[in-house]
Design an enzyme around this catalytic site. Structure first.
Site, PDB file in Angstrom:
ATOM      1  N   CYS A  13       0.860  -1.185   0.000  1.00 19.36           N
ATOM      2  CA  CYS A  13       0.000   0.000   0.000  1.00 19.36           C
ATOM      3  C   CYS A  13       0.894   1.232   0.000  1.00 19.36           C
ATOM      4  CB  CYS A  13      -0.983  -0.026   1.164  1.00 19.36           C
ATOM      5  SG  CYS A  13      -0.224  -0.013   2.799  1.00 19.36           S
ATOM      6  N   ASN A  16       2.341   1.408   4.306  1.00 22.47           N
ATOM      7  CA  ASN A  16       2.638   0.137   4.993  1.00 22.47           C
ATOM      8  C   ASN A  16       2.327   0.201   6.490  1.00 22.47           C
ATOM      9  OD1 ASN A  16       5.519  -2.046   5.567  1.00 22.47           O
ATOM     10  ND2 ASN A  16       3.439  -2.632   5.086  1.00 22.47           N
ATOM     11  N   CYS A  18      -1.426   0.803   7.360  1.00 23.20           N
ATOM     12  CA  CYS A  18      -2.864   0.537   7.504  1.00 23.20           C
ATOM     13  C   CYS A  18      -3.300  -0.725   6.760  1.00 23.20           C
ATOM     14  CB  CYS A  18      -3.691   1.728   7.012  1.00 23.20           C
ATOM     15  SG  CYS A  18      -3.423   3.238   7.962  1.00 23.20           S
ATOM     16  N   ARG A  19      -3.298  -0.681   5.428  1.00 22.10           N
ATOM     17  CA  ARG A  19      -3.904  -1.755   4.642  1.00 22.10           C
ATOM     18  C   ARG A  19      -2.995  -2.961   4.440  1.00 22.10           C
ATOM     19  NH1 ARG A  19      -5.105   2.033  -0.293  1.00 22.10           N
ATOM     20  NH2 ARG A  19      -3.243   2.957   0.641  1.00 22.10           N
ATOM     21  N   SER A  20      -1.763  -2.741   3.976  1.00 19.48           N
ATOM     22  CA  SER A  20      -0.924  -3.919   3.648  1.00 19.48           C
ATOM     23  C   SER A  20      -0.505  -4.723   4.877  1.00 19.48           C
ATOM     24  CB  SER A  20       0.277  -3.536   2.769  1.00 19.48           C
ATOM     25  OG  SER A  20       1.114  -2.600   3.385  1.00 19.48           O
ATOM     26  N   ASP A 129      -8.035   3.714   1.050  1.00 21.00           N
ATOM     27  CA  ASP A 129      -7.096   4.171   2.077  1.00 21.00           C
ATOM     28  C   ASP A 129      -7.885   4.708   3.276  1.00 21.00           C
ATOM     29  OD1 ASP A 129      -5.190   5.401   3.589  1.00 21.00           O
ATOM     30  OD2 ASP A 129      -4.261   6.466   1.909  1.00 21.00           O
TER      31      ASP A 129
END
Ligand code: 4NP
Length: 165
Positions: A13, A16, A18-20, A129
């Site tokens: 993301c 690195n 939040c999402r990934s 995001d």
């Protein structure tokens, strides 16, 4: 002789944090639940460098913890050139991540890059995001990642199991 293949996957993301890291933790949890740790190597990275060395966002840590997944030990890192050699699959969380990865990768490695949701489910969709949004955005992102990661495991499970060698 039947051997299991090993597949390495890098979730990417922007930050690195939040999402990934969530995708890494959730996919790793599915791999472990299926006893498939010998067939998968899982990591995550960001295209940006602002949060390098930091643990995941506390909201990602919290939502993962609610589902029994511990992200607290992860630390953010930036995508590095060697990643395009080391990982079989490099999955961007949104279209911007995929475009950035495509620009960073050597041309002969671009085939390893795909959008996470499109590759996993067949339906192109950005994992949005959640960084600047409300707390409930993390629950939405978690559910989206959980569903797509389940599809990803099913897709790769057969591919990595019992390869003739
Ligand atoms: P991520 O979220 O890409 O899911 O880790 C973000 C984290 C930080 C920033 C942007 C997105 N930021 O601009 O600092």
């Amino acid at each position: 002789m039947m051997l299991n293949a090993r597949k390495s996957i890098l979730f990417v993301c922007l930050g690195n944090i939040c999402r990934s890291p969530l995708a890494e933790g959730v996919f790793g949890d599915i791999v472990a639940a299926n006893g498939a740790q010998d067939r998968f190597v899982v990591d995550s990275a960001g295209t940006g460098d602002w949060h390098v060395g930091k643990p995941p966002d506390r909201r990602s840590v919290a939502v993962a913890r609610r589902y029994g997944i511990d992200l607290a030990g992860l630390r953010a890192r930036q995508v590095a050139p060697a990643d395009f050699d080391h990982f079989d699959l490099i999955l961007g969380m949104d279209g911007d991540n995929v475009a950035t990865l495509g620009a960073l990768a050597p041309p002969e490695r671009r085939g390893r890059i795909a959008q996470f949701h499109a590759y996993s489910t067949g339906t192109p969709r950005d994992v949005p995001d959640p960084y600047f949004g409300a707390e409930d955005g993390f629950e939405t992102v978690y559910r989206m990642i959980r569903a797509a990661a389940g599809s990803l495991f099913e897709k790769l499970d057969a591919e990595t199991r019992g390869v003739s060698g």
